[in-house]
Design a protein around this motif. Structure first.
Motif, mmCIF file in Angstrom:
data_model
loop_
_atom_site.group_PDB
_atom_site.id
_atom_site.type_symbol
_atom_site.label_atom_id
_atom_site.label_comp_id
_atom_site.label_asym_id
_atom_site.label_seq_id
_atom_site.Cartn_x
_atom_site.Cartn_y
_atom_site.Cartn_z
ATOM 1 N N PHE A 19 0.861 -1.175 0.000
ATOM 2 C CA PHE A 19 0.000 0.000 0.000
ATOM 3 C C PHE A 19 0.900 1.229 0.000
ATOM 4 O O PHE A 19 1.496 1.570 1.006
ATOM 5 N N VAL A 75 -12.673 17.341 -1.594
ATOM 6 C CA VAL A 75 -11.860 16.511 -0.697
ATOM 7 C C VAL A 75 -12.765 15.608 0.133
ATOM 8 O O VAL A 75 -12.463 14.436 0.366
ATOM 9 N N THR A 76 -13.909 16.166 0.550
ATOM 10 C CA THR A 76 -14.864 15.371 1.314
ATOM 11 C C THR A 76 -15.371 14.196 0.484
ATOM 12 O O THR A 76 -15.398 13.055 0.957
ATOM 13 N N GLY A 123 -12.805 11.569 0.203
ATOM 14 C CA GLY A 123 -12.729 10.771 1.425
ATOM 15 C C GLY A 123 -13.884 9.781 1.511
ATOM 16 O O GLY A 123 -13.692 8.624 1.884
ATOM 17 N N VAL A 164 -13.185 6.907 -0.781
ATOM 18 C CA VAL A 164 -12.201 5.986 -0.190
ATOM 19 C C VAL A 164 -12.878 5.147 0.894
ATOM 20 O O VAL A 164 -12.643 3.948 1.026
ATOM 21 N N LEU A 165 -13.761 5.793 1.649
ATOM 22 C CA LEU A 165 -14.448 5.084 2.732
ATOM 23 C C LEU A 165 -15.373 4.000 2.182
ATOM 24 O O LEU A 165 -15.288 2.840 2.565
ATOM 25 N N ALA A 189 -12.628 1.091 2.232
ATOM 26 C CA ALA A 189 -12.703 0.469 3.553
ATOM 27 C C ALA A 189 -14.002 -0.321 3.740
ATOM 28 O O ALA A 189 -14.013 -1.347 4.401
ATOM 29 N N MET A 190 -15.094 0.181 3.185
ATOM 30 C CA MET A 190 -16.366 -0.512 3.389
ATOM 31 C C MET A 190 -16.843 -1.164 2.098
ATOM 32 O O MET A 190 -18.052 -1.367 1.894
ATOM 33 N N VAL A 247 -19.228 -4.120 2.442
ATOM 34 C CA VAL A 247 -20.380 -4.025 3.333
ATOM 35 C C VAL A 247 -21.666 -4.444 2.615
ATOM 36 O O VAL A 247 -22.501 -5.145 3.171
ATOM 37 N N ILE A 303 -4.443 5.243 11.467
ATOM 38 C CA ILE A 303 -3.793 6.285 10.678
ATOM 39 C C ILE A 303 -4.641 7.559 10.757
ATOM 40 O O ILE A 303 -4.217 8.637 10.396
ATOM 41 N N LEU A 340 -17.096 4.817 13.314
ATOM 42 C CA LEU A 340 -17.102 4.602 11.864
ATOM 43 C C LEU A 340 -15.939 3.695 11.472
ATOM 44 O O LEU A 340 -16.087 2.740 10.702
ATOM 45 N N PHE A 386 -16.799 0.291 12.571
ATOM 46 C CA PHE A 386 -17.806 -0.326 11.705
ATOM 47 C C PHE A 386 -17.151 -0.862 10.433
ATOM 48 O O PHE A 386 -17.428 -1.962 9.989
ATOM 49 N N ALA A 387 -16.235 -0.058 9.857
ATOM 50 C CA ALA A 387 -15.581 -0.463 8.604
ATOM 51 C C ALA A 387 -14.605 -1.620 8.848
ATOM 52 O O ALA A 387 -14.582 -2.589 8.090
ATOM 53 N N HIS A 409 -16.900 -5.046 9.618
ATOM 54 C CA HIS A 409 -16.883 -5.510 8.234
ATOM 55 C C HIS A 409 -15.495 -5.867 7.726
ATOM 56 O O HIS A 409 -15.307 -6.102 6.531
ATOM 57 N N ARG A 410 -14.523 -5.879 8.616
ATOM 58 C CA ARG A 410 -13.174 -6.340 8.302
ATOM 59 C C ARG A 410 -12.561 -5.638 7.095
ATOM 60 O O ARG A 410 -11.852 -6.236 6.302
ATOM 61 N N GLY A 411 -12.868 -4.356 6.939
ATOM 62 C CA GLY A 411 -12.253 -3.574 5.867
ATOM 63 C C GLY A 411 -10.799 -3.278 6.200
ATOM 64 O O GLY A 411 -10.342 -3.556 7.313
ATOM 65 N N ASP A 412 -10.099 -2.719 5.247
ATOM 66 C CA ASP A 412 -8.679 -2.414 5.453
ATOM 67 C C ASP A 412 -8.542 -1.231 6.415
ATOM 68 O O ASP A 412 -9.084 -0.162 6.193
ATOM 69 N N VAL A 434 -5.947 0.616 7.227
ATOM 70 C CA VAL A 434 -5.192 1.770 6.739
ATOM 71 C C VAL A 434 -6.066 2.608 5.802
ATOM 72 O O VAL A 434 -6.128 3.835 5.916
ATOM 73 N N VAL A 435 -6.775 1.927 4.902
ATOM 74 C CA VAL A 435 -7.645 2.640 3.959
ATOM 75 C C VAL A 435 -8.705 3.432 4.723
ATOM 76 O O VAL A 435 -8.978 4.598 4.423
ATOM 77 N N SER A 436 -9.279 2.811 5.739
ATOM 78 C CA SER A 436 -10.305 3.493 6.522
ATOM 79 C C SER A 436 -9.734 4.726 7.223
ATOM 80 O O SER A 436 -10.364 5.786 7.255
ATOM 81 N N VAL A 479 -7.157 6.506 6.261
ATOM 82 C CA VAL A 479 -6.904 7.522 5.235
ATOM 83 C C VAL A 479 -8.204 8.232 4.879
ATOM 84 O O VAL A 479 -8.249 9.456 4.729
ATOM 85 N N ALA A 480 -9.296 7.437 4.771
ATOM 86 C CA ALA A 480 -10.593 8.021 4.444
ATOM 87 C C ALA A 480 -11.018 9.020 5.519
ATOM 88 O O ALA A 480 -11.507 10.110 5.207
ATOM 89 N N VAL A 540 -11.933 12.904 4.838
ATOM 90 C CA VAL A 540 -13.262 13.433 5.153
ATOM 91 C C VAL A 540 -13.132 14.592 6.139
ATOM 92 O O VAL A 540 -13.769 15.639 5.988
#
Lengths: 373, 321
Positions: A85, A337-338, A341, A344-345, A349-350, A353, B38, B78, B81-82, B86-89, B91-93, B95-96, B100
């Protein structure tokens, strides 16, 4: 609910439907934010699309932003295929820009343009590669974590850039923290200038030949990852390091190769921004593009074709976002930017889901089809 | 003259260290439970915004603190939750969350206050000021008043709370049952699960504690240090805190030492600008500012001892069937 069963769905759902759905969720939440600040999401969207795609000038800006995002998106993707990464696109791009500036200031006046420009591109790639190779070496041989090291390297690159600009590259007597202007030969020709030579009239925009370079980079990455031996080794190490090691591949070397190529791609941002648009080295010219690359790569599912599409999406968001912030008083360009983000979320990351929901829908659809015979 | 210099450097070191320390302790608790954080930078930034917005509109310190902690806890949830549910990454979360926060604080700031993303200044009465006004300035000729008084005793409550929390977090992790479980879930979640303790619940609890501390760190920036919120005011402090936590090898006391070192460098950087050090010459201020990042890289590369992270750090836990 066992995982293997829950996520069973056809490839097109996994590759197309799920990312689009995640994007939609991110945009819906963004729309909610726009509502929250008291503006109409639909009006914002129509100004955004019109400003980014509605006229030739806006389109030029959109493609210029997209160019930078293709570079950083590819950078994240190549590292990802190697199982890494790369969060350091920001620093690698900064360093790439530094390479561009040093070469342009040193040789720009002495050599003809047809010789300087390829050297500028080479310098950008080489400097980006070097800046990524150090964290890669530290991870492969000294066991440090690439995510943490590349974050630190982002700050180190920024500090170095400030130091060099303030103490060495700033022309004597100048108050603004930027280098002197490059010679014309070291500047990537803008598209409207090229069109002018052919007798076409295009509105002026920062779009320059770097776009062609970005598309070439896409072609190269596709060829490298899926057609070349070295790319196969890189992907093998990325997906199963142990197995690849037994198969005779050197995982340490692959880390270096993956990060080297990744850094070179991020470094090319310097060509677009510094040689193509600014014409001088400036502070913080990367402006978050390294992080946007993460969103672009996640959206594009780490594939060059997807990355081109995702870069266009972000180009539209950036250019359109500026237009909306002119039109709507309460709307600011940081909304972009929001949104980034949120993407990416939800797409990163999700990402999984909603997968069980789609898998269940698909399964019930299949059952019904089977029942009908 | 010496006593004035030492006193004021000591005072500014403690002031700069406080948000780093709170944030680093937040990261420490989360990472000891096996969840990479992160997103410290983003949580601190959003908390700083919430504290400033609530305190300037509601004219209440408590309101600012509560808003900051609430927002940081929501971001932590949050993250949980991610990555936990839900076993998300992770680091990615993280960064997000940073993205945000960087975007949304400015968007909301401009929409609500129309001052280019800044919040209105917070009333002097609402701000956190030194517990004792007697030592506001160092006194020439008096070591006691300058070093002890101004250096150590002139601070606001959050400064002392941050340092007290180092002991608190240490005691919690090393001497209490929930603390032991929290550490265990970062090292060997399967064992904790086998013992009949819920892995997700523990990790969520760690993330909530993390949110509370990030909230304090953020409120310090706007309620104590500056009088209002300005865009991107954390300016990488969250990452310095992350670096300090790694530098402190995920342990409270060494983490505090690292925070103090980084805080001292920061406090010294301003005073060293343009000053020639004998034998070294003039040190560029950027080099001093970059030192924490450089030191962390060098530490992680194993050149100055081993940095042992919790074993299950970054690995989502999948319950076996």
């Amino acid at each position: 609910m066992s995982n293997a069963q829950a996520f069973q769905m056809p490839r097109w759902m996994d590759l197309v439907l799920l990312p689009l759905w995640n994007l939609l969720v991110a945009l819906l939440v963004a729309g909610g934010v726009v509502l929250l600040i008291g503006e109409s999401p639909l009006q914002a969207l129509s100004i955004l699309l019109n400003g980014a795609l509605g006229n030739a000038r806006g389109l030029g800006y959109t493609l210029y932003y997209a160019t930078t995002f293709i570079f950083t998106g590819l950078a994240v993707a190549v590292a990802f295929h190697g199982g890494l990464f790369n969060i350091g696109g920001e620093g690698q791009a900064t360093f790439g820009g530094l390479g561009v500036a040093l070469l342009a200031l040193w040789l720009g006046h002495r050599l003809p343009a047809w010789l300087v420009l390829p050297l500028v591109v080479l310098a950008a790639a080489l400097f980006g590669m070097l800046w990524a190779a150090v964290p890669a070496y530290l991870q492969a041989w000294r066991g440090s974590h690439i995510v943490i090291t590349t974050i630190m390297f982002n700050f180190l690159a920024a500090s170095l850039n400030v130091y060099l600009l303030v103490n060495w590259l700033r022309p004597a007597g100048s108050m603004s923290v930027e280098s002197s202007n490059f010679a014309d030969g070291a500047r990537m020709p803008a598209l409207h200038q090229l069109a002018e030579k052919l007798g076409l009239e295009l509105p002026s925009s920062p779009l320059n030949l770097s776009l062609v370079l970005a598309l070439l980079a896409c072609w190269f990455v596709t060829w490298f990852l899926w057609k070349s031996r070295a790319g196969y080794a890189l992907r093998a190490v990325g997906s199963a390091p142990q197995a690849a090691h037994y198969a005779g591949m050197n995982p340490r070397l692959q880390v270096l190769i993956a990060m080297g190529i990744s850094g070179a791609l991020a470094g090319l941002v310097g060509v677009n921004e510094i040689s193509g648009v600014q014409g001088k080295l400036t502070l913080d010219f990367v402006a978050g593009a390294g992080f946007t690359g993460i969103a672009v790569s996640l959206m594009g599912r780490n594939h060059p074709l997807g990355i081109i599409l995702a870069s266009l999406l972000f180009g539209v968001l950036y250019q359109g976002g500026v237009e909306v912030s002119f039109e709507l008083p309460r709307f600011s360009r940081e909304m972009v930017v929001t949104v980034q983000g949120l993407i990416v979320l939800f797409a990163g990351a999700m990402a999984m889901v909603s997968a069980p929901m789609f898998a269940r829908l698909y399964a019930s659809f299949k059952r019904r089809e089977a029942a009908r015979g | 003259m010496d006593e004035v210099l030492i006193g004021s450097v000591l005072a500014s070191t403690l002031r700069v260290t406080t948000p780093l320390l709170l944030c680093a302790l937040a990261g420490l608790i989360s990472e000891r439970s096996g969840v990479i954080d992160i997103g410290l930078e983003g949580k601190m930034l959003f908390a700083a915004f919430a504290a400033a917005a609530a305190a300037s509109v509601g004219h209440s310190t408590a309101l600012g603190l509560v808003a900051a902690m609430l927002v940081a806890c929501l971001l932590s949830l949050l993250h949980g939750f991610a990555c936990v549910t839900h076993r998300g990454d992770q680091v990615v979360s993280g960064v997000a969350i940073n993205m945000v926060a960087a975007g949304l604080t400015v968007v909301l700031g401009i929409a609500w206050f129309a001052q280019g993303g800044q919040t209105p200044p917070i009333d002097a009465a609402v701000r956190l000021t030194g517990l004792s006004a007697a030592f506001a300035e160092p006194v020439e000729g008096s070591w006691w008043a300058s070093v002890i008084g101004h250096g150590l005793l002139s601070h606001n409550i959050l400064v002392y709370l941050a340092f007290a929390l180092v002991g608190g977090v240490w005691f919690f992790l090393e001497r209490t049952k929930p603390g032991l479980r929290l550490r265990a879930v970062g090292e060997n979640p399967a064992m904790v699960d086998a013992a009949g303790v819920s892995v997700p619940r523990l990790r969520y609890a760690a993330l909530l504690l993390n949110g509370l501390l990030c909230g304090l760190a953020g409120s310090y920036l706007t309620l104590a240090q500056n009088a209002n919120f300005s865009p991107n005011m954390t300016a990488g402090r969250g990452f310095i805190a992350l670096a300090a936590m790694i530098f402190g090898k995920w342990k409270p006391l060494p983490t505090m030492a690292a925070c103090l070192l980084f805080g001292f460098l920061d406090a010294a950087a301003i005073r060293l600008q343009g000053v020639a050090i004998p034998g070294v010459g003039e040190v560029p201020v950027q080099a001093i500012q970059a030192l924490p990042y450089l030191l962390t890289v060098v530490l992680l590369a194993g050149f100055i001892g081993q940095a042992l992270a919790p074993k299950a750090l970054g690995r989502p836990y999948i319950k076996e069937r």
